[in-house]
Design a protein around this motif. Sequence first.
Motif, mmCIF file in Angstrom:
data_model
loop_
_atom_site.group_PDB
_atom_site.id
_atom_site.type_symbol
_atom_site.label_atom_id
_atom_site.label_comp_id
_atom_site.label_asym_id
_atom_site.label_seq_id
_atom_site.Cartn_x
_atom_site.Cartn_y
_atom_site.Cartn_z
ATOM 1 N N UNK A 201 58.270 17.663 54.969
ATOM 2 C CA UNK A 201 59.582 18.224 54.651
ATOM 3 C C UNK A 201 59.554 19.747 54.797
ATOM 4 N N UNK A 202 58.514 20.380 54.232
ATOM 5 C CA UNK A 202 58.424 21.838 54.266
ATOM 6 C C UNK A 202 58.395 22.356 55.701
ATOM 7 N N UNK A 203 57.651 21.677 56.576
ATOM 8 C CA UNK A 203 57.593 22.086 57.980
ATOM 9 C C UNK A 203 58.973 21.954 58.637
ATOM 10 N N UNK A 204 59.661 20.859 58.355
ATOM 11 C CA UNK A 204 61.007 20.659 58.910
ATOM 12 C C UNK A 204 61.970 21.734 58.424
ATOM 13 N N UNK A 205 61.931 22.041 57.122
ATOM 14 C CA UNK A 205 62.818 23.076 56.580
ATOM 15 C C UNK A 205 62.576 24.412 57.284
ATOM 16 N N UNK A 206 61.319 24.715 57.567
ATOM 17 C CA UNK A 206 60.956 25.982 58.192
ATOM 18 C C UNK A 206 61.500 26.073 59.616
ATOM 19 N N UNK A 207 61.609 24.930 60.287
ATOM 20 C CA UNK A 207 61.963 24.942 61.710
ATOM 21 C C UNK A 207 63.444 24.701 61.999
ATOM 22 N N UNK A 208 64.107 23.905 61.157
ATOM 23 C CA UNK A 208 65.524 23.625 61.436
ATOM 24 C C UNK A 208 66.437 23.829 60.232
ATOM 25 N N UNK A 209 65.881 24.213 59.086
ATOM 26 C CA UNK A 209 66.713 24.515 57.927
ATOM 27 C C UNK A 209 66.965 23.318 57.038
ATOM 28 N N UNK A 211 69.687 22.339 55.290
ATOM 29 C CA UNK A 211 70.949 21.605 55.486
ATOM 30 C C UNK A 211 70.870 20.683 56.695
ATOM 31 N N UNK A 212 70.316 21.185 57.801
ATOM 32 C CA UNK A 212 70.228 20.365 59.001
ATOM 33 C C UNK A 212 69.285 19.191 58.788
ATOM 34 N N UNK A 213 68.178 19.410 58.089
ATOM 35 C CA UNK A 213 67.253 18.309 57.792
ATOM 36 C C UNK A 213 67.968 17.224 56.999
ATOM 37 N N UNK A 214 68.733 17.624 55.985
ATOM 38 C CA UNK A 214 69.460 16.652 55.160
ATOM 39 C C UNK A 214 70.447 15.852 55.991
ATOM 40 N N UNK A 215 71.172 16.529 56.907
ATOM 41 C CA UNK A 215 72.152 15.823 57.749
ATOM 42 C C UNK A 215 71.458 14.847 58.699
ATOM 43 N N UNK A 216 70.335 15.266 59.284
ATOM 44 C CA UNK A 216 69.633 14.394 60.221
ATOM 45 C C UNK A 216 69.004 13.198 59.512
ATOM 46 N N UNK A 217 68.573 13.391 58.277
ATOM 47 C CA UNK A 217 68.036 12.261 57.503
ATOM 48 C C UNK A 217 69.156 11.286 57.167
ATOM 49 N N UNK A 218 70.329 11.805 56.792
ATOM 50 C CA UNK A 218 71.482 10.948 56.484
ATOM 51 C C UNK A 218 71.887 10.121 57.699
ATOM 52 N N UNK A 219 71.774 10.705 58.887
ATOM 53 C CA UNK A 219 72.152 9.991 60.118
ATOM 54 C C UNK A 219 71.005 9.155 60.666
ATOM 55 N N UNK A 220 69.876 9.168 59.960
ATOM 56 C CA UNK A 220 68.688 8.397 60.358
ATOM 57 C C UNK A 220 68.079 8.894 61.668
ATOM 58 N N UNK A 221 68.385 10.145 62.037
ATOM 59 C CA UNK A 221 67.745 10.756 63.197
ATOM 60 C C UNK A 221 66.330 11.177 62.822
ATOM 61 N N UNK A 222 66.163 11.601 61.568
ATOM 62 C CA UNK A 222 64.831 11.840 61.015
ATOM 63 C C UNK A 222 64.598 10.814 59.923
#
Length: 328
Positions: A201-209, A211-222
Motif C-alpha cells: 500500500x505504501x509503495x502504491x501511495x508513493x507512486x499514484x497517490x 485517492x487514486x489507489x482507493x479508486x482503483x481498488x474500488x474498481x478492482x483494477x488493483x
Amino acid sequence: MNAALHISRDVVLEPADNDRLANLCGQFDEHLRQIEQRLDVEIASRGNRFRITGKPTAAEVGGDVLESLFELAGREHLDPERVHIHLQESVMNQESSGSDAASDKDLDEFAIQTRRKLVRPRGANQTQYVQHIQQHDLAFGIGPAGTGKTYLAVAAAVEALDNEQVRRIVLVRPAVEAGERLGFLPGDMSQKVDPYLRPMYDALYDMIGVDMVSRLIERNVIEVAPLAFMRGRSLNESFCILDEAQNTSTEQMKMFLTRIGFGSSAVVTGDITQIDLPAGQRSGLKNAIDILDGVDGVAFTFFSPRDVVRHPLVQRIVEAYEADDNQA
C-alpha cells in the motif's frame, strides 16, 4: 593513517557558488563527515577546493561523489538521507566489477515512470532486477530487507498498468508473520489482512497517490489479497506480485505460479533468511529456486547486504546477522 598506503585527490567545484557549496556540505559540514565515515577518507575544504585523502579507490570514489553531489546540489536540497542513497549507489557501482557495473546510461534506460515520480534503479543488482522484470514473464527478487525488491516491483506494475500492458494489478502476500495467526487479530477479514499488506500500500501511495489507489481498488483494477484467496483463479492480463514469498509453503508457491494467465507477468520477492514458517516446513521460495533454475522465461536476481538502501545501520545489521549465520 598510514600515508604510504594513501593518496590525495584534489577537486575544484565550479561554479564557486556559496549557496550550492553550503547545500553540498550540509549544516556544520555533516554531509562531508558522512562521506568521510562511509568511505574511510579525510576531506579538507577551502571554498570550492576539496582534498580527499584515503586509500586510492576510496579517494577516487570520494572525488566522484563530491562532483556528482555538487551537480545535484544545484537542482535539489540535499539531506543526510539523499547523501546516503547517493553514496550507496556509488559504492555499489564501484564494487561491481567490469561489465556488471551499472552506468548512468543503464540507470536511465531501466528507469520506471509512474504517475507521480520517476523511479531509478540503484546499482547493478537493482538494474538487473528491473531488466528481468521487463523482459521475463516471471522474475524473482531474493535478498535482505531494504534492497528495494517490493518497491521496484510495485513501480513496474504501476508503469505496466499506465501503459495499458495489463488491465489490473494483483498484490499478494502470505498471512504468516512471526508465529501470529489471523484469527487472533481483531476486526473483519479486511482489517485482519491489511497490516500484512501495508508495505505494498505504501509503495502504491508513493507512486499514484492515496485517492487514486482507493479508486482503483474500488474498481478492482488493483486487488490486494492474502495468498489463500488465489486458489482456483486464473489471472489474465494482470501484473501479479507475491511479496514475502519465503513464508509460502511449497504447495502455495506452486498454486500461485500456476495462476499466471495469458498476457500476465509475475514478480516474486522474499528473503530466505527471514522464514516464519513452522519448524520443519520447507519454504516454497527455497524450493522454487531449486526447481525453476534454468527454466525459460524465469529470471532470478539475488541481492546482498551491500544492496541495502535504507539507513546505513540497516546494512550493518544485515551483515552482522549474515556473518553469524555463516558461523553457525
